[in-house]
Design an enzyme around this catalytic site. Sequence first.
Site, PDB file in Angstrom:
ATOM      1  CD  GLU A 144      -2.749  -1.317  -0.049  1.00  0.00           C
ATOM      2  OE1 GLU A 144      -3.067  -0.279  -0.662  1.00  0.00           O
ATOM      3  OE2 GLU A 144      -3.067  -2.458  -0.422  1.00  0.00           O
ATOM      4  CD  GLU A 194      -3.530  -3.892  -6.695  1.00  0.00           C
ATOM      5  OE1 GLU A 194      -3.087  -4.634  -5.797  1.00  0.00           O
ATOM      6  OE2 GLU A 194      -3.906  -2.729  -6.481  1.00  0.00           O
TER       7      GLU A 194
END
Length: 377
Positions: A144, A194
Amino acid sequence: MSDDGREQTGHERVPSRHRRRFPGISSRAYEHPADRSALVALRKLSGFDTVFKVLSGLLPERSLRLLFLSDSVRVSERQFAHLHDMLLDACYILDLEKVPPMYVTQDPQPNAMCIGLDEPVIVVTTGLVELLDEEEMRAVVGHEVGHALSGHAVYRTILLFLTTLALKVAWVPLGNIAIMALVTALREWFRKSELSADRAGLLVGQDLRASMRGLMKMAGGNHLHEMNVDAFLEQAEEYEAGGDLRDSVLKILNVLPRSHPFATIRAAELKKWAGSRDHQRLMDGHYPRRSEDKDASVSDSFRESAASYASDVKTSKDPLMKLVTDLAGGAGDFGGRVRRGFDGFRGPAPSKDAPRGASEQDGPQDGPRDASEQDGE
């Protein structure tokens, strides 16, 4: 940061074990080529920041921040202190000066996200906190923080907004088609982002097995004693190479609505990058710096992206990709290979003794065709 691991501000960012730090690292160092090319191009656009500041007034960002502040638990030295230490540690390793706020929200579904146009906000669910051990969670927090360093939070927020907008204008045929085309393109980019963030998580955790375990638990739950990383990676290989052209089409249909790649694919891609020369050079301290981002070439980034896609097609074991590669190489019998590849959509050939039209009357074709259509949905 001082030699004893204590910042002048008084905050400690002492890793639980020795791990390499990457001062001044640019997100370009770990970004997937397709992700990097899009980001470099967007950063080069004049007025880019102004446009997104205007958009921030249109999107429900303030509402989201107030929602998390009022109905979630903010990670700090007094709340979820172990996650707070991981967050400081991740920002220290990736040299992210401004630590983004982080919240834990009640949700049994394991998930984490980084959103926000003005400032990134990291949110993890209780389901994820309860599922992962310390090293697995460290990789997720690094993932993150990698999103935050790359600026992915901006585009994810816009993707959420456009997806909602597409539902609201679904009754307008052309408007819905245009927005969904944009959403589809954004989803393809986001799937690559991602993969970039997975790499950032590995740079923070510096424990490939822990990153693999985290992805495996996301797929199969908290039954680690029943799972095996090597067998999990074999699934990815079987998924890519197995089946015929019909399966290739179904794979495309399955992945199009997703914002994330499949867990086995993520694990295989991360292992591949961990063994690459690029990763080794990065770990040796040879990586692009943030100070050089303004000089990054858009054309070079797009060439790298195109080369990456071409390499993926060339090395893929997927039946459709192999057909594309063979056609590019001048292989013949295209029609025959396509017919054989899609044999699964048709029923068995009629017997010589069967009366004319028997194959049309018996209807064995309808079952497989309906099933394949249902899978595609």
